[in-house]
Design an enzyme around this catalytic site. Structure first.
Site, PDB file in Angstrom:
ATOM      1  CE  LYS A  49      -4.296  -1.569   0.539  1.00  0.00           C
ATOM      2  NZ  LYS A  49      -5.393  -1.131  -0.502  1.00  0.00           N
ATOM      3  CB  SER A 298      -0.524  -8.009  -0.641  1.00  0.00           C
ATOM      4  OG  SER A 298      -1.263  -8.889   0.159  1.00  0.00           O
TER       5      SER A 298
END
Lengths: 313, 313
Positions: A49, A298
């Site tokens: 992110k 991720s």
């Protein structure tokens, strides 16, 4: 769109980590392919992110930077916006559910963001953010449905695809920001690379949307993979997923847990449940790719209680 | 001795992993130095022990290889000998305490070794191994007190020191095989590099031996760092530690636990308590080095119960 990912990569240089790519003999033998894990759990704030948030905020005109930015997020995107704000001297406000993992709330506050809590059972985060945004003139940096956020997320796959000529790439899917960015980047480097999105079975809105070409939604799905509890793909990510992604598959909660354990015990890395979706798909046989297979890991932000539960199960 | 480490490095090529070196902005800011973690938790069998076992066994004459090897170990050395035996087609027998961590016993058996259990409260592992060795003509590959084992363990520090010009290097100390190999390698590359051994406070036999120059022992010390529960330095490692190591320091059990947590939550890597001793020394201030500081992260084999306890504390 691929040129946007290339531009994002330049913008991130010196700010984002170029995360390591790791391999495992055991994994390769188990699934009979060559797997390359792109470890975004080693990214700043512990998740991919950071890439999208940095790309989007650093591109803002000075006027918008000086007023500040706002976002809504249950976790990693919040931390990312907060850290980017600190690095670039931009005031940040985060609208966050009052049941967000403690570790994520603490980390977000630690970077200096102002946190506004809401009750996800009774309130809509977009509404609350909209009201504050209007009052103070903040710029909204949404968690996934934004071209600059998507381009930033794509840089992880870009780094991987430039390093290894991939036959397949697997990425988790929540709102589709990472998945569509990954697909654009991987196809941009090598158009014959197959892109597969992975979603929890109990939060399969994107899989249904992909298969029917009609947007499906899901409400607070009971998955351990908290990064994929998003209600649906976005206005921008849905068409991108339809256009660039080759297939989507689901994995069970049990497969996600087994994947986190495999990554812990065999590969010695800490991966949050959402981050383990690609490995869950490979180990459970939900996806059976051949050749060189990239997997986007991720993130690694998991709290003690969740990891204890996983290790004990 | 340094030439033995260089030879071991050649012997290990294509068999051992060249493990990654990782860094952390947060860690560097906390201790005000540049820290480089040599991640032997990513080594085969999850610990540096593969290096020494491979170096020692691969050097044996064919006659000894065809008879088989034996060792005694509570864990990582056992797995290493077992895997090396499998890779080189050498029969392996492991004498192991009946209270060894389950994960380590299972992994050892999984590579095909024959396991002989003993009760560490009433029996001496060296004696049992000696009896079996005599009966079947096996060659003993001791866990640390052997020149080829020491040279093999030194290759981790050799790789790190060749990559980064270090001012300091920290390594955990159990029987002193890793520490003396590390010291020989680091000084061989750069004689001005300071070498510091780290031991749990409740198992400080090596620190006392180092300071008094007289060999001290300790019996089943109550440390969470199971890799350092060794009774004392060895006949070969003690003089090497005295000659090549600059200082030794202890860390508390609390500091070890905090270090495992830091590595888990902030750096996203799984490290066993023994492997976290160097980071425990830095974070607790037991050692305050400046400049470029190498830390040997010796292994990542930790079972669920121990990690749960650590994450909850």
């Amino acid at each position: 769109m691929f040129d946007k990912v290339l531009e994002a990569k330049k913008r991130l240089e010196g700010y984002a980590n170029r995360t390591p790519v790791i391999t495992s003999r055991t994994l390769n033998e188990l699934i009979n392919a060559n797997v390359f894990l792109k470890c975004e759990n080693f990214q700043r704030v512990g998740a991919f992110k950071f890439r999208g948030a940095f790309n989007a905020i650093s591109k803002l005109p000075d006027k918008e930077k000086s007023r500040g930015v706002i976002t809504y997020s249950s976790g990693n995107h919040a931390q990312a916006v907060s850290l980017v704000g600190k690095l670039l001297g931009v005031k940040t406000t985060i609208v966050m559910p009052d049941n967000a993992p403690v570790i994520k709330r603490l980390a977000t506050a630690g970077y200096g963001a102002e946190i506004v809590e809401y009750n996800p059972a009774t309130q809509q985060r977009e509404e609350i953010a909209g009201q504050i945004q209007e009052k103070f003139g903040y710029t909204l940096i949404p968690p996934f449905d934004h071209p600059d956020v998507i381009a930033g997320q794509g840089t992880a796959a870009l780094e991987l695809a430039e390093e290894i000529r991939l036959d397949y790439i697997l990425a988790p899917c929540g709102g589709g920001g990472l998945l569509s960015g990954t697909a654009i980047a991987a196809k941009g480097v090598n158009s014959s690379c197959k892109v597969i999105g992975i979603e929890p079975e109990v939060a399969d809105d994107a899989v249904r949307s992909f298969r029917t070409k009609v947007l499906h939604t899901v409400k607070n799905p009971p998955t351990i993979a908290d990064g994929t509890r998003t209600a649906s793909l976005g206005k921008i990510t849905f068409p991108l997923v339809l256009r660039y992604v080759d297939d989507m598959q689901t994995v069970t909660e049990k497969a996600i847990i087994e994947a986190v354990k495999f990554l812990f015990f065999r590969m010695k890395i800490v991966v949050e449940p959402s981050g383990a979706l690609g490995i869950a798909a490979l180990l459970s046989g939900a996806v059976k790719p051949e050749g060189k297979v990239g997997v986007i890991i991720s993130g690694g932000n998991i709290d003690a209680a969740t990891m204890n539960m996983i290790l004990n199960s």
